[in-house]
Write a protein that holds these residues in place. Structure first.
Motif, mmCIF file in Angstrom:
data_model
loop_
_atom_site.group_PDB
_atom_site.id
_atom_site.type_symbol
_atom_site.label_atom_id
_atom_site.label_comp_id
_atom_site.label_asym_id
_atom_site.label_seq_id
_atom_site.Cartn_x
_atom_site.Cartn_y
_atom_site.Cartn_z
ATOM 1 N N TYR A 227 12.697 71.817 -8.015
ATOM 2 C CA TYR A 227 11.935 72.996 -7.609
ATOM 3 C C TYR A 227 12.933 74.108 -7.289
ATOM 4 C CZ TYR A 227 12.528 72.952 -2.434
ATOM 5 O OH TYR A 227 13.009 73.027 -1.144
ATOM 6 N N ARG B 181 24.967 69.434 -0.384
ATOM 7 C CA ARG B 181 24.563 68.737 0.836
ATOM 8 C C ARG B 181 23.087 69.004 1.166
ATOM 9 N NH1 ARG B 181 29.564 70.281 0.900
ATOM 10 N NH2 ARG B 181 31.282 68.910 1.515
ATOM 11 N N ALA B 182 22.605 70.214 0.805
ATOM 12 C CA ALA B 182 21.190 70.531 1.019
ATOM 13 C C ALA B 182 20.327 69.704 0.063
ATOM 14 C CB ALA B 182 20.940 72.025 0.804
ATOM 15 N N ILE C 192 16.747 73.943 -6.059
ATOM 16 C CA ILE C 192 17.493 73.948 -4.814
ATOM 17 C C ILE C 192 18.946 73.700 -5.161
ATOM 18 C CG2 ILE C 192 16.696 71.556 -4.403
ATOM 19 C CD1 ILE C 192 17.234 72.037 -1.442
ATOM 20 N N TYR C 193 19.828 74.451 -4.526
ATOM 21 C CA TYR C 193 21.252 74.306 -4.779
ATOM 22 C C TYR C 193 21.980 74.033 -3.480
ATOM 23 C CZ TYR C 193 20.869 79.387 -3.873
ATOM 24 O OH TYR C 193 20.564 80.610 -3.361
ATOM 25 N N GLU D 161 15.037 63.117 2.578
ATOM 26 C CA GLU D 161 13.790 63.333 3.320
ATOM 27 C C GLU D 161 12.574 63.069 2.450
ATOM 28 O OE1 GLU D 161 15.344 66.818 6.278
ATOM 29 O OE2 GLU D 161 13.223 66.276 6.186
ATOM 30 N N LYS D 162 12.640 63.501 1.188
ATOM 31 C CA LYS D 162 11.487 63.307 0.308
ATOM 32 C C LYS D 162 11.253 61.826 0.047
ATOM 33 C CE LYS D 162 9.373 64.785 -3.985
ATOM 34 N NZ LYS D 162 9.399 65.628 -5.175
ATOM 35 N N LEU E 58 16.036 61.190 17.906
ATOM 36 C CA LEU E 58 16.654 62.487 18.208
ATOM 37 C C LEU E 58 18.157 62.399 18.441
ATOM 38 C CD1 LEU E 58 16.298 65.575 18.870
ATOM 39 C CD2 LEU E 58 15.892 64.871 21.220
ATOM 40 N N GLU F 267 24.257 64.548 12.681
ATOM 41 C CA GLU F 267 24.572 65.961 12.422
ATOM 42 C C GLU F 267 26.022 66.266 12.794
ATOM 43 O OE1 GLU F 267 22.971 67.908 10.731
ATOM 44 O OE2 GLU F 267 20.869 67.303 10.829
ATOM 45 N N LYS G 152 20.081 61.110 15.444
ATOM 46 C CA LYS G 152 20.125 62.185 14.462
ATOM 47 C C LYS G 152 21.171 63.220 14.856
ATOM 48 C CE LYS G 152 17.180 65.013 11.652
ATOM 49 N NZ LYS G 152 15.940 65.807 11.617
ATOM 50 N N ARG H 146 20.143 66.160 1.369
ATOM 51 C CA ARG H 146 19.201 66.057 2.493
ATOM 52 C C ARG H 146 17.761 66.056 1.994
ATOM 53 N NH1 ARG H 146 20.632 67.831 7.751
ATOM 54 N NH2 ARG H 146 22.869 68.244 8.005
ATOM 55 N N TYR H 147 17.460 66.938 1.044
ATOM 56 C CA TYR H 147 16.099 67.037 0.503
ATOM 57 C C TYR H 147 15.681 65.706 -0.120
ATOM 58 C CZ TYR H 147 12.416 68.400 -2.838
ATOM 59 O OH TYR H 147 11.262 68.470 -3.574
#
Lengths: 210, 217
Positions: A58, A64-65, A60-61, A72-73, A86, A93, A89, A68-69
């Motif tokens: 969709y 590392r992003a 996304i570049y 999560e997906k 929390l 991070e 996590k 993560r996507y």
């Protein structure tokens, strides 16, 4: 529709993403972009990826992003790569940021100096390289402390933060640095990452799985 | 127990965390770690932050370092109060991650080096800065900001029409470059300038733009 990864088969950032696809067992198509032909700066590519690097789906570049996507997906399949609790996590991070600011900044510059510059027909500067490795080694001394008390950078479970080190970490021997092997806990940790089937599948180059 | 921020008054990374605490309305204490005295390398400090850098937080015994993770932790822990700084929907969140990564990789390395060379090192050593080198870095930053200008022509902020941590994260170095360091790269790009001035006007930034001096608790 199957996800498509646009990248270079040998690119460190593309491998970072492909490793995560493998860990999460997400089938993907692969479209190879030829750096040598400057395809990453061609107008059609730049329209999707304005910084002219690698991307997907969709649209996304930033590797590392993208990682993560994907995590999560597809959180419920493959290896869990980002903790949910929390505080756990928060530790993830922290480790992910340490990779960026304390490892990548030196490791990628060192690999650029002694390897990528040669591909571009330039001459590496040994003083620049040595200064970078010296800084990297000081950081890896801290890693060795951290990894003497826990299995991975964020705790006892592997996370995206560990995997993010693979592409440049694996190139350090090729550029003449034994910074990882010479630190026992770092060496143990890194070898366990390199032994993962996901890395074995992409370390010599990327091919599609769909 | 009130959250405590350990940092240095003029540290851009300390400002990044303090601004986030203010955006989320989280009371905090501030403990000064004097970098000029090398306090960040003291053994007791390095037990908490093993890389010997600022800042770190102590949230009722939970220690966290690296300014962007701290900001994320605060944004998530206090998601229900103050400004929402990280989207929750999958795709919106990924676009935030993309923007945050751009700040980290396309902006921060150039901006931080330029500020260090032009402002910090001369202050520490008394040696005048190399203007040619600064100009070269600003040309490089300008190339990146051309893309920002395109993105910001179509949407209000870097991840969409809502402000996120990704936007705010630019402020500490942007304030110095746009101000004291004297570059025109921001004002030469109309959408970038509009975006920057809106961010700078936020009360959370106004409170820390000249340095973090005290907490709110």
């Amino acid at each position: 529709m199957v996800l498509t990864l646009y990248g270079n088969p040998q690119s460190t950032c593309t491998k970072r993403v492909a490793t995560v696809f493998q860990e999460k067992q997400v089938p993907f198509k692969f479209v190879a972009i030829d750096f040598a032909k400057g395809e990453h700066k061609a107008p059609e590519f730049v329209a999707k990826q304005p910084f002219g690097q690698d991307d997907d789906g969709y649209i996304i570049y930033e590797s590392r992003a993208i990682a993560r996507y994907i995590e999560e997906k597809f959180a419920d399949q493959g290896t869990p790569l980002i903790p949910k609790d929390l505080k756990a996590k928060g530790q993830f991070e922290q480790a992910a940021s340490v990779e960026v600011s304390n490892f990548d900044v030196y490791a990628s510059a060192a690999v650029y100096e002694n390897l990528f510059k040669k591909f571009q027909g330039q001459t590496p500067d040994p003083d620049v390289f040595n200064a970078l490795i010296k800084k990297l080694e000081a950081k890896l001394d801290v890693y060795d402390q951290i990894l003497s008390k826990q299995k991975y950078l964020a705790g006892e479970e592997v996370t995206l933060a560990d995997l993010a080190h693979l592409p440049y970490g694996s190139l350090l021997p090729a550029v003449g640095s034994n910074a990882i092997e010479s630190r026992p806990n770092v060496a143990r940790w890194f070898k366990s990452l390199q032994d993962r089937p996901s890395w074995q599948a992409v370390k010599d180059g990327i091919t599609a799985t769909a | 127990m009130v959250l405590t921020l350990y940092g240095y008054t003029r540290s851009t990374c300390t400002q990044r965390v303090a601004m986030t605490l203010l955006e989320k309305g989280v009371p905090f204490k501030f403990v000064l770690v004097d970098l000029l005295k090398g306090e960040q390398k003291a053994p007791a400090y390095m037990e908490k932050q093993p890389f010997g850098q600022v800042p770190y937080i102590d949230d009722d015994g939970f220690i966290l370092y690296e300014s962007r993770p701290i900001a994320r932790y605060i944004a998530e822990k206090y998601a229900g109060q103050g400004e929402p700084l990280i989207p929750t929907e999958l795709k919106a969140k990924a676009l935030f991650e993309q923007a945050f990564s751009i700040e980290n990789f396309n902006y921060n390395p150039i901006a931080s080096k330029a500020v260090f060379d032009k402002l910090v090192k001369p202050q520490l050593t008394g040696i005048p800065p190399d203007q040619t080198q600064f100009d070269t870095l600003m040309t490089e930053l300008g190339t990146k900001l051309n893309v920002y200008d395109q993105i910001l022509a179509k949407q209000k902020y870097l991840a969409g029409d809502q402000v996120t941590l990704a936007d705010l994260s630019h402020l500490p170095y942007a304030e110095l470059l746009h101000g004291k360091a004297g570059t025109k790269v921001f004002e030469e790009r109309p959408n970038v300038l509009r975006w920057l001035n809106e961010l700078r006007a936020r009360p959370s930034w106004q409170a820390v733009k000249d340095g973090v001096v005290a907490g709110t608790a």
